[in-house]
Write a protein that holds these residues in place. Structure first.
Motif, PDB file in Angstrom:
ATOM      1  N   SER A  13       0.846  -0.773   0.131  1.00  0.00           N
ATOM      2  CA  SER A  13      -0.024   0.035   0.208  1.00  0.00           C
ATOM      3  C   SER A  13       1.035   1.086  -0.005  1.00  0.00           C
ATOM      4  N   ILE A  14       1.968   1.267   1.042  1.00  0.00           N
ATOM      5  CA  ILE A  14       3.003   2.683   1.240  1.00  0.00           C
ATOM      6  C   ILE A  14       3.854   2.687  -0.438  1.00  0.00           C
ATOM      7  N   LEU A  15       3.588   1.711  -0.956  1.00  0.00           N
ATOM      8  CA  LEU A  15       4.581   1.261  -2.499  1.00  0.00           C
ATOM      9  C   LEU A  15       3.694   2.591  -3.242  1.00  0.00           C
ATOM     10  N   ILE A  16       2.381   1.744  -3.732  1.00  0.00           N
ATOM     11  CA  ILE A  16       1.654   2.196  -4.722  1.00  0.00           C
ATOM     12  C   ILE A  16       1.382   3.776  -4.038  1.00  0.00           C
ATOM     13  N   LEU A  17       1.016   4.353  -3.118  1.00  0.00           N
ATOM     14  CA  LEU A  17       0.904   5.591  -2.707  1.00  0.00           C
ATOM     15  C   LEU A  17       2.446   6.583  -2.912  1.00  0.00           C
ATOM     16  N   ILE A  18       3.312   5.706  -3.077  1.00  0.00           N
ATOM     17  CA  ILE A  18       5.064   6.469  -3.199  1.00  0.00           C
ATOM     18  C   ILE A  18       4.446   6.911  -5.079  1.00  0.00           C
ATOM     19  N   VAL A  19       4.328   5.680  -5.754  1.00  0.00           N
ATOM     20  CA  VAL A  19       3.782   5.765  -7.342  1.00  0.00           C
ATOM     21  C   VAL A  19       2.979   6.202  -7.444  1.00  0.00           C
ATOM     22  N   ALA A  20       2.062   6.490  -6.846  1.00  0.00           N
ATOM     23  CA  ALA A  20       0.830   7.574  -7.074  1.00  0.00           C
ATOM     24  C   ALA A  20       1.508   9.769  -7.456  1.00  0.00           C
ATOM     25  N   ALA A  21       2.073   9.869  -6.040  1.00  0.00           N
ATOM     26  CA  ALA A  21       2.728  10.827  -5.454  1.00  0.00           C
ATOM     27  C   ALA A  21       3.827  11.175  -7.337  1.00  0.00           C
ATOM     28  N   ALA A  22       4.576   9.967  -7.376  1.00  0.00           N
ATOM     29  CA  ALA A  22       5.613  10.301  -8.636  1.00  0.00           C
ATOM     30  C   ALA A  22       4.780  10.368  -9.926  1.00  0.00           C
ATOM     31  N   GLU A  23       3.798   9.499  -9.837  1.00  0.00           N
ATOM     32  CA  GLU A  23       2.911  10.084 -11.137  1.00  0.00           C
ATOM     33  C   GLU A  23       2.225  11.497 -10.769  1.00  0.00           C
ATOM     34  N   ALA A  24       2.258  11.912  -9.969  1.00  0.00           N
ATOM     35  CA  ALA A  24       1.212  12.996  -9.809  1.00  0.00           C
ATOM     36  C   ALA A  24       2.064  14.207 -10.288  1.00  0.00           C
ATOM     37  N   SER A  25       2.743  13.982  -9.658  1.00  0.00           N
ATOM     38  CA  SER A  25       3.737  14.929  -9.864  1.00  0.00           C
ATOM     39  C   SER A  25       4.472  15.312 -11.196  1.00  0.00           C
TER      40      SER A  25
END
Length: 99
Positions: free
Chosen positions: A61-73
């Motif tokens: 879950s934390i890994l998915i949130l990190i990928v989502a933050a990178a994708e958003a930026s």
């Protein structure tokens, strides 16, 4: 109890999926729909990890949130550059930037 949480994540995922299918004109709304889908997947991993008492699901879950933050930026930075060049954020004009 778990079924209610899974229903919430299922509804969130299909809200994001419908946002992608019904909105093909605005890049910002497409990015928001993808973020909602990633949030639903992350919540699903968290709920299931809590239910079976496993730490690996929370790690995913934390890994998915990190990928989502990178994708958003990255997506928002590309969106800002596209807006500076074309003065619009319409998806229809993305093909004009291939030159």
């Amino acid at each position: 109890m778990l079924i209610n949480f899974l229903n919430v994540t299922f509804i969130l995922f299909f809200i994001g999926l419908s946002g992608i299918f019904f909105n093909r004109k605005n890049i910002l709304l497409l990015l928001m729909a993808i973020e909602i889908m990633l949030l639903a997947i992350s919540c699903n991993w968290t709920f299931l990890a809590f239910y079976i008492d496993d730490l690996l699901g929370q790690l995913f879950s934390i890994l998915i949130l990190i990928v989502a933050a990178a994708e958003a930026s990255l997506g928002l930075s590309i969106l800002i550059l596209f807006y500076r060049v074309k003065s619009t954020i319409s998806v229809e004009l993305v093909n004009l930037t291939k030159n």
